[in-house]
Design a protein around this motif. Structure first.
Motif, PDB file in Angstrom:
ATOM      1  N   SER A  27       0.823  -1.224   0.000  1.00 55.06           N
ATOM      2  CA  SER A  27       0.000   0.000   0.000  1.00 55.06           C
ATOM      3  C   SER A  27       0.845   1.257   0.000  1.00 55.06           C
ATOM      4  N   GLY A  28       2.084   1.170   0.488  1.00 52.59           N
ATOM      5  CA  GLY A  28       2.976   2.313   0.488  1.00 52.59           C
ATOM      6  C   GLY A  28       2.803   3.244   1.670  1.00 52.59           C
ATOM      7  N   THR A  29       2.115   2.775   2.718  1.00 55.14           N
ATOM      8  CA  THR A  29       1.949   3.626   3.884  1.00 55.14           C
ATOM      9  C   THR A  29       2.285   2.833   5.150  1.00 55.14           C
ATOM     10  N   ASP A  30       1.776   3.276   6.298  1.00 55.65           N
ATOM     11  CA  ASP A  30       2.111   2.661   7.582  1.00 55.65           C
ATOM     12  C   ASP A  30       0.822   2.343   8.341  1.00 55.65           C
ATOM     13  N   PRO A  31       0.887   1.866   9.582  1.00 54.91           N
ATOM     14  CA  PRO A  31      -0.352   1.550  10.311  1.00 54.91           C
ATOM     15  C   PRO A  31      -1.228   2.752  10.623  1.00 54.91           C
ATOM     16  N   HIS A  32      -0.769   3.957  10.285  1.00 55.91           N
ATOM     17  CA  HIS A  32      -1.527   5.176  10.579  1.00 55.91           C
ATOM     18  C   HIS A  32      -1.968   5.887   9.304  1.00 55.91           C
ATOM     19  N   GLN A  33      -1.760   5.251   8.164  1.00 59.71           N
ATOM     20  CA  GLN A  33      -2.121   5.803   6.853  1.00 59.71           C
ATOM     21  C   GLN A  33      -1.430   7.137   6.595  1.00 59.71           C
ATOM     22  N   ILE A 112      -3.140 -13.131  -3.200  1.00 55.04           N
ATOM     23  CA  ILE A 112      -2.361 -11.893  -3.136  1.00 55.04           C
ATOM     24  C   ILE A 112      -2.154 -11.546  -1.665  1.00 55.04           C
ATOM     25  N   GLY A 113      -0.911 -11.479  -1.243  1.00 52.98           N
ATOM     26  CA  GLY A 113      -0.600 -11.161   0.140  1.00 52.98           C
ATOM     27  C   GLY A 113      -0.364  -9.674   0.339  1.00 52.98           C
ATOM     28  N   THR A 114      -0.707  -9.195   1.514  1.00 55.98           N
ATOM     29  CA  THR A 114      -0.426  -7.809   1.883  1.00 55.98           C
ATOM     30  C   THR A 114      -0.329  -7.715   3.396  1.00 55.98           C
ATOM     31  N   ASP A 115       0.215  -6.611   3.889  1.00 56.94           N
ATOM     32  CA  ASP A 115       0.287  -6.369   5.322  1.00 56.94           C
ATOM     33  C   ASP A 115      -0.959  -5.590   5.721  1.00 56.94           C
ATOM     34  N   ALA A 116      -1.913  -6.270   6.357  1.00 55.77           N
ATOM     35  CA  ALA A 116      -3.192  -5.642   6.687  1.00 55.77           C
ATOM     36  C   ALA A 116      -3.033  -4.479   7.662  1.00 55.77           C
ATOM     37  N   SER A 117      -1.951  -4.453   8.419  1.00 58.19           N
ATOM     38  CA  SER A 117      -1.757  -3.343   9.363  1.00 58.19           C
ATOM     39  C   SER A 117      -1.368  -2.060   8.642  1.00 58.19           C
ATOM     40  N   MET A 119      -2.854  -1.134   5.682  1.00 57.15           N
ATOM     41  CA  MET A 119      -3.946  -0.774   4.775  1.00 57.15           C
ATOM     42  C   MET A 119      -5.147  -0.367   5.611  1.00 57.15           C
ATOM     43  N   SER A 120      -5.785   0.739   5.263  1.00 55.22           N
ATOM     44  CA  SER A 120      -7.018   1.104   5.960  1.00 55.22           C
ATOM     45  C   SER A 120      -8.073   0.044   5.677  1.00 55.22           C
ATOM     46  N   THR A 121      -9.042  -0.060   6.557  1.00 55.35           N
ATOM     47  CA  THR A 121     -10.082  -1.066   6.336  1.00 55.35           C
ATOM     48  C   THR A 121     -10.876  -0.767   5.072  1.00 55.35           C
ATOM     49  N   ALA A 122     -11.034   0.517   4.724  1.00 53.95           N
ATOM     50  CA  ALA A 122     -11.726   0.871   3.476  1.00 53.95           C
ATOM     51  C   ALA A 122     -10.928   0.390   2.276  1.00 53.95           C
ATOM     52  N   GLN A 123      -9.602   0.610   2.300  1.00 56.91           N
ATOM     53  CA  GLN A 123      -8.742   0.159   1.204  1.00 56.91           C
ATOM     54  C   GLN A 123      -8.738  -1.362   1.115  1.00 56.91           C
ATOM     55  N   ARG A 273      -8.880   5.804   7.958  1.00 58.21           N
ATOM     56  CA  ARG A 273      -7.689   6.062   8.760  1.00 58.21           C
ATOM     57  C   ARG A 273      -7.352   4.919   9.710  1.00 58.21           C
ATOM     58  N   THR A 274      -8.195   3.898   9.784  1.00 61.82           N
ATOM     59  CA  THR A 274      -7.990   2.789  10.712  1.00 61.82           C
ATOM     60  C   THR A 274      -7.573   1.552   9.945  1.00 61.82           C
ATOM     61  N   ASN A 275      -6.430   0.969  10.324  1.00 59.79           N
ATOM     62  CA  ASN A 275      -5.937  -0.166   9.542  1.00 59.79           C
ATOM     63  C   ASN A 275      -6.740  -1.435   9.801  1.00 59.79           C
ATOM     64  N   GLN A 276      -6.693  -2.347   8.846  1.00 57.61           N
ATOM     65  CA  GLN A 276      -7.485  -3.569   8.895  1.00 57.61           C
ATOM     66  C   GLN A 276      -7.100  -4.454  10.073  1.00 57.61           C
ATOM     67  N   ALA A 277      -5.842  -4.458  10.465  1.00 60.97           N
ATOM     68  CA  ALA A 277      -5.420  -5.284  11.611  1.00 60.97           C
ATOM     69  C   ALA A 277      -6.094  -4.821  12.892  1.00 60.97           C
ATOM     70  N   LEU A 278      -6.307  -3.524  13.047  1.00 65.01           N
ATOM     71  CA  LEU A 278      -7.030  -3.022  14.216  1.00 65.01           C
ATOM     72  C   LEU A 278      -8.489  -3.490  14.180  1.00 65.01           C
TER      73      LEU A 278
END
Length: 591
Positions: A27-33, A112-117, A119-123, A273-278
């Motif tokens: 996604s190119g971002t972090d757990p805080h978008q 397709i793998g990704t780091d859910a932490s 990515m925002s839950t919307a993304q 703004r809230t990541n999927q892992a949260l």
């Protein structure tokens, strides 16, 4: 460097195989978008060599691609060359989405793998749907960098510091009560804050975890009875900890938020703004009310006190800019000056101002053809020499305790061509067009964008980036949720919102042109036809009249420019010496 990128991609593919995934999405971002990232999460830069602030990647066992927007097309093309990573130009006809690109390359039911932490839950949900339409599956594979990035930086441990209420105008407990009022309206037990700027604003705290953005890595959970701030406890000095504790604020370990979420029955959550892992950590039976973060909404509307502070910051920044321009004109063509020297001098003159806390972003300096590289990141190694001819673009800003600044000025170092004057004036008409606009309340930013573009559109010209972004109060220079751009955004522009006003034009291989000011939305009038708003320009710095084709300006536009320059002289002259004052007087002469 190119060989190292290929080696890293090869190691990534080995990790993908171990994890049982056929493709990898970053996604190119972090757990805080965040837009700008701590070094720990600079994965896109590490794995691709592209160091722009926006972009996402997809990798299979045989192919790799990176998507970015028009600000970075030239930069990305150069940095990705010979790496095996294809450049995908966003918003350009024919460019496939990551899901479509992966679907064309992989068989049905590929994972397709990704780091859910990160990515925002919307993304995350959007990507799930997009991949499902391609007969592909999305899976949380976590962070694959551990085995690849052996010298990965640690998260910063710099101390957090207070932003005094004499600047903020409101205490943190007053802001928290405002958030609790929103929670009550939504019948929610708790509000989760995840964006770093909204946490810093809410708690009147600032940090140094991200270059140029005075924020700190953290989460916050506010209930009607408790206030939890999650971060590295070592970042809070004992005296500050005592003060926060006395106000009912509990400091907890950064990762503890994931466990605490299991015990909440109803939450306000911002899906962007809230990541999927949260989200995955919340108890399945809990009720989630998805809506735009209360802190983001409150933060976007600057108070009268905050706007008064912004005015002080703009005066300081204007003084620094005039001193810089005086230095530039006195030295160009006489001493060796590079683009990087310009960057250093911009910082130097700002640092002379009281309460300067550092630049608000890495200054963009582009001489002649380099000015057409929209977000050029100049370094000592890449800096071009500047001569007493041609056009120089400078996009820079400062962080002051009183506010954040962002300004672009384009200056001519010799007699400009008629074409350059025409390009400059058409872009300036856009800057004035937006600054002088009157519009009905409840108008979305995307509906205001036309005011900045119509003069250029009439001549078949355009620019590929947005016209205006929100600006934080001693916070991030790019702030949501408001924006002024062509892409649809239903966020209305409201009184108190502070935004940039930056129409532009770029001739590849020749020059870049941009005149950027900071504006604030304010009341205008209410009559039998409705409630109307307007903008006020806060930035104070002369605009190069040598680049203006006066015949292209209307009488109203000439009046606007002359009045603006009159205000610049009146506000800035008292802080200048006699030589600088005379210089400013010359720059602000009426046309």
């Amino acid at each position: 460097m190119k060989n190292r990128i290929k080696e890293r991609i090869s190691k990534l593919r080995a990790e993908m195989e171990k994890s049982g995934i056929d493709g990898w999405y970053l996604s190119g971002t972090d757990p805080h978008q965040s837009e700008y990232l701590p070094d720990y999460w600079q994965i896109r830069n590490f794995i691709s060599g592209f160091n722009g602030s926006m972009g996402f990647m997809a990798v299979t066992q045989k192919h790799a691609a990176l998507w970015t927007d028009s600000r970075y097309f030239l930069q990305a093309a150069d940095q990705l060359k010979d790496t095996g990573i294809n450049l995908m130009k966003l918003r350009v006809e024919g460019t496939p989405s990551p899901a479509k690109w992966l679907g064309d390359l992989l068989p049905n039911k590929a994972i397709i793998g990704t780091d859910a932490s990160c990515m925002s839950t919307a993304q995350y949900q959007d990507m799930q749907k997009d991949l499902a339409s391609e007969q592909l599956q999305l899976s949380d594979c976590g962070d694959l960098m551990e085995a690849i990035w052996t010298e990965r930086p640690q998260l910063p441990a710099d101390p957090v510091f207070e932003h005094d209420t004499k600047y903020t105008g409101q205490s943190r407990l007053e802001k928290i009560e405002a958030i609790r009022a929103v929670m009550s309206t939504a019948y929610c037990e708790a509000c989760l804050l995840t964006a770093l700027d909204e946490i810093a604003w809410t708690f009147n705290l600032r940090g140094n975890d991200i270059s140029f953005n005075p924020v700190f890595v953290s989460f916050a959970l506010i209930t009607h009875k408790h206030i939890h701030l999650y971060l590295n406890p070592e970042k809070i000095a004992s005296t500050l900890n005592t003060k926060l504790t006395s106000e009912g604020i509990t400091i907890k370990a950064y990762q503890a938020v994931y466990d605490d979420l299991k015990n909440i029955n109803s939450l306000l959550i911002d899906p962007d703004r809230t990541n999927q892992a949260l989200i995955d950590a919340i108890a399945p039976e809990a009720q989630i009310n998805f809506q735009l973060s209360a802190a983001t909404c409150l933060k976007a509307i600057k108070s009268d006190h905050e706007i008064s502070m912004f005015r002080k910051a703009m005066r300081k920044d204007g003084v620094a800019m005039v001193k810089f321009l005086h230095w530039l004109y006195a030295n160009v063509g006489k001493t060796a000056i590079s683009e990087y020297d310009v960057l250093l001098k911009l910082n130097e003159f700002r640092a002379q101002q009281e309460n300067f806390m550092g630049p608000s972003f890495h200054s963009i300096v582009g001489y002649n053809e380099n000015g057409a590289v929209v977000h050029r990141s100049v370094s000592p190694e890449t800096a071009a020499a500047i001569h007493a001819e041609g056009i120089l673009l400078m996009d820079s800003g400062g962080q002051y305790l009183e506010g954040t600044t962002d300004i672009t000025r384009t200056v001519s170092l010799s007699e400009p061509s008629q074409l350059a004057k025409e390009d400059f004036t058409l872009a300036l008409k856009g800057t004035i067009g937006l600054a002088d606009l009157k519009f009905p309340a409840n108008t979305a930013g995307c509906n205001l964008d036309l005011a900045a573009r119509q003069a250029m559109w009439k001549t078949g010209r355009n620019y590929g980036h947005g016209t205006g972004h929100g600006i934080g109060f001693f916070l991030n220079v790019h702030e949501g949720p408001m924006s002024i751009r062509q892409e649809y955004n239903n966020r209305v522009i409201e009184p108190g919102m502070v935004l940039s006003d930056e129409p532009a034009f770029y001739r590849e291989g020749q020059y870049g042109i941009r005149t950027e000011n900071v504006i604030v939305c304010k009341e205008w009038q209410t009559n039998e036809y409705g409630h109307f708003l307007q903008f006020e320009t806060l930035t104070l710095c002369p605009i190069d009249t040598r680049l203006i084709a006066k015949e292209l300006l209307s009488p109203d536009e000439i009046d606007w420019l002359n009045n603006y320059h009159k205000a610049c002289f009146e506000e800035l002259a008292p802080a200048l010496n006699n030589e600088e004052k005379a210089f400013l007087q010359e720059l602000t002469k009426a046309i």
